[in-house]
Scaffold this motif. Structure first.
Motif, PDB file in Angstrom:
ATOM      1  N   LEU A   8       0.853  -1.193   0.000  1.00 52.20           N
ATOM      2  CA  LEU A   8       0.000   0.000   0.000  1.00 52.20           C
ATOM      3  C   LEU A   8       0.879   1.230   0.000  1.00 52.20           C
ATOM      4  CD1 LEU A   8      -2.764  -0.540   2.736  1.00 52.20           C
ATOM      5  CD2 LEU A   8      -2.993  -0.847   0.287  1.00 52.20           C
ATOM      6  N   LEU A   9       0.473   2.254  -0.727  1.00 57.75           N
ATOM      7  CA  LEU A   9       1.067   3.579  -0.563  1.00 57.75           C
ATOM      8  C   LEU A   9       0.139   4.305   0.397  1.00 57.75           C
ATOM      9  CD1 LEU A   9       2.303   4.874  -4.038  1.00 57.75           C
ATOM     10  CD2 LEU A   9       3.660   4.299  -2.027  1.00 57.75           C
ATOM     11  N   TYR A  10       0.601   4.485   1.620  1.00 60.80           N
ATOM     12  CA  TYR A  10      -0.234   5.076   2.658  1.00 60.80           C
ATOM     13  C   TYR A  10      -0.383   6.577   2.429  1.00 60.80           C
ATOM     14  CZ  TYR A  10       0.910   0.670   4.906  1.00 60.80           C
ATOM     15  OH  TYR A  10       1.090  -0.657   5.168  1.00 60.80           O
ATOM     16  N   GLU A  31     -17.270  -7.241  -0.792  1.00 63.15           N
ATOM     17  CA  GLU A  31     -17.395  -5.835  -1.180  1.00 63.15           C
ATOM     18  C   GLU A  31     -16.322  -4.919  -0.637  1.00 63.15           C
ATOM     19  OE1 GLU A  31     -20.201  -7.317   0.469  1.00 63.15           O
ATOM     20  OE2 GLU A  31     -20.940  -8.061  -1.443  1.00 63.15           O
ATOM     21  N   GLU A  32     -15.682  -5.308   0.469  1.00 59.43           N
ATOM     22  CA  GLU A  32     -14.714  -4.376   1.055  1.00 59.43           C
ATOM     23  C   GLU A  32     -13.653  -5.061   1.899  1.00 59.43           C
ATOM     24  OE1 GLU A  32     -16.517  -1.553   3.808  1.00 59.43           O
ATOM     25  OE2 GLU A  32     -18.049  -3.026   4.281  1.00 59.43           O
ATOM     26  N   LEU A  33     -12.569  -4.324   2.059  1.00 61.37           N
ATOM     27  CA  LEU A  33     -11.428  -4.754   2.857  1.00 61.37           C
ATOM     28  C   LEU A  33     -10.995  -3.560   3.686  1.00 61.37           C
ATOM     29  CD1 LEU A  33      -9.186  -6.921   3.371  1.00 61.37           C
ATOM     30  CD2 LEU A  33      -7.944  -5.895   1.446  1.00 61.37           C
ATOM     31  N   ILE A  34     -10.871  -3.767   4.993  1.00 59.61           N
ATOM     32  CA  ILE A  34     -10.398  -2.711   5.889  1.00 59.61           C
ATOM     33  C   ILE A  34      -9.162  -3.228   6.597  1.00 59.61           C
ATOM     34  CG2 ILE A  34     -10.914  -1.259   7.882  1.00 59.61           C
ATOM     35  CD1 ILE A  34     -13.837  -1.278   7.007  1.00 59.61           C
ATOM     36  N   LEU A  35      -8.067  -2.480   6.467  1.00 57.11           N
ATOM     37  CA  LEU A  35      -6.766  -2.895   6.998  1.00 57.11           C
ATOM     38  C   LEU A  35      -6.227  -1.892   8.014  1.00 57.11           C
ATOM     39  CD1 LEU A  35      -5.111  -3.838   3.583  1.00 57.11           C
ATOM     40  CD2 LEU A  35      -6.168  -5.406   5.238  1.00 57.11           C
ATOM     41  N   TYR A  36      -5.428  -2.414   8.946  1.00 57.14           N
ATOM     42  CA  TYR A  36      -4.711  -1.612   9.931  1.00 57.14           C
ATOM     43  C   TYR A  36      -3.247  -2.031   9.872  1.00 57.14           C
ATOM     44  CZ  TYR A  36      -9.254  -0.390  11.891  1.00 57.14           C
ATOM     45  OH  TYR A  36     -10.524   0.087  12.063  1.00 57.14           O
ATOM     46  N   HIS A  85      -9.299   1.601   3.706  1.00 57.29           N
ATOM     47  CA  HIS A  85     -10.494   0.973   3.167  1.00 57.29           C
ATOM     48  C   HIS A  85     -10.369   0.818   1.653  1.00 57.29           C
ATOM     49  CE1 HIS A  85     -14.740   1.113   1.723  1.00 57.29           C
ATOM     50  NE2 HIS A  85     -14.849   0.199   2.658  1.00 57.29           N
ATOM     51  N   ILE A  86     -10.606  -0.396   1.183  1.00 58.71           N
ATOM     52  CA  ILE A  86     -10.589  -0.690  -0.251  1.00 58.71           C
ATOM     53  C   ILE A  86     -11.924  -1.324  -0.613  1.00 58.71           C
ATOM     54  CG2 ILE A  86      -9.439  -1.955  -2.119  1.00 58.71           C
ATOM     55  CD1 ILE A  86      -7.417  -1.782   0.878  1.00 58.71           C
ATOM     56  N   LYS A  87     -12.644  -0.729  -1.563  1.00 53.96           N
ATOM     57  CA  LYS A  87     -13.877  -1.332  -2.073  1.00 53.96           C
ATOM     58  C   LYS A  87     -13.487  -2.394  -3.087  1.00 53.96           C
ATOM     59  CE  LYS A  87     -16.990   2.498  -1.322  1.00 53.96           C
ATOM     60  NZ  LYS A  87     -17.956   3.428  -1.895  1.00 53.96           N
ATOM     61  N   HIS A 126      -8.877   6.035   5.685  1.00 53.57           N
ATOM     62  CA  HIS A 126      -8.395   6.479   4.380  1.00 53.57           C
ATOM     63  C   HIS A 126      -8.905   5.507   3.329  1.00 53.57           C
ATOM     64  CE1 HIS A 126      -5.575   9.430   6.024  1.00 53.57           C
ATOM     65  NE2 HIS A 126      -5.263   8.521   6.934  1.00 53.57           N
ATOM     66  N   SER A 127      -9.336   6.038   2.197  1.00 53.05           N
ATOM     67  CA  SER A 127      -9.779   5.194   1.088  1.00 53.05           C
ATOM     68  C   SER A 127      -8.621   4.967   0.122  1.00 53.05           C
ATOM     69  CB  SER A 127     -10.936   5.852   0.346  1.00 53.05           C
ATOM     70  OG  SER A 127     -12.075   5.872   1.161  1.00 53.05           O
ATOM     71  N   ILE A 128      -8.491   3.733  -0.289  1.00 53.49           N
ATOM     72  CA  ILE A 128      -7.502   3.339  -1.294  1.00 53.49           C
ATOM     73  C   ILE A 128      -8.301   2.838  -2.494  1.00 53.49           C
ATOM     74  CG2 ILE A 128      -5.573   1.795  -1.836  1.00 53.49           C
ATOM     75  CD1 ILE A 128      -4.839   3.592   0.499  1.00 53.49           C
TER      76      ILE A 128
END
Length: 146
Positions: A8-10, A31-36, A85-87, A126-128
């Motif tokens: 990821l480019l943060y 539908e989505e992926l949420i990462l920390y 967050h990635i849709k 943040h949305s990616i």
């Protein structure tokens, strides 16, 4: 899947570094992926610990007890106040990326810390874009057969 390794480019990283990185999976669905982000404490001690030895309340510390359960070699932390967050759609297969599971008891403690921060209003997301995510992680782009 509780920990995912991806690039990821943060948006909040001034170094603009793109390399494989471990992430705690806060949510994964079709539908989505949420990462920390999971980071090593080494070299970031001043950010993680205050002068009085207290821990930054935004971080979940992965110390000696949990390192083995999470298959980590060094003490680490998860910034529970910032998610990425990635849709998703049918063009991606996240499971092709390296991933692993962790014990439910550890996952539950991490999730509880995230919930507490959200309740206090101390959480940013943040949305990616999916296009960027696929550009950085080509391995998970599905190849459609005609």
């Amino acid at each position: 899947m509780d920990i995912l390794i991806c690039r990821l480019l943060y948006p909040n990283d001034p170094t603009n570094t793109l390399k494989p990185h471990q992430h705690f999976v806060g949510l994964f669905s079709e539908e989505e992926l949420i990462l920390y982000s999971i980071s090593s404490v080494l070299g970031k001690e001043k950010r993680v610990f205050a002068l009085d030895g207290s821990i930054n309340p935004e971080y979940f510390i992965i110390g000696k007890t949990d390192m083995k359960a999470l298959s980590l070699r060094v003490p680490s932390f998860i910034d529970c106040s910032v998610s990425f967050h990635i849709k998703l759609n049918s063009s991606v297969d996240i499971t092709t990326l390296s991933n692993r599971s962790i014990p439910y008891s550890v996952r539950e403690r991490i999730e509880n810390q995230i919930i507490r921060l959200k309740e206090r209003g101390n959480h940013r997301q943040h949305s990616i874009s999916l296009a960027d995510f696929l550009k950085w992680n080509k391995k998970c782009k599905k190849r459609f057969q005609p």
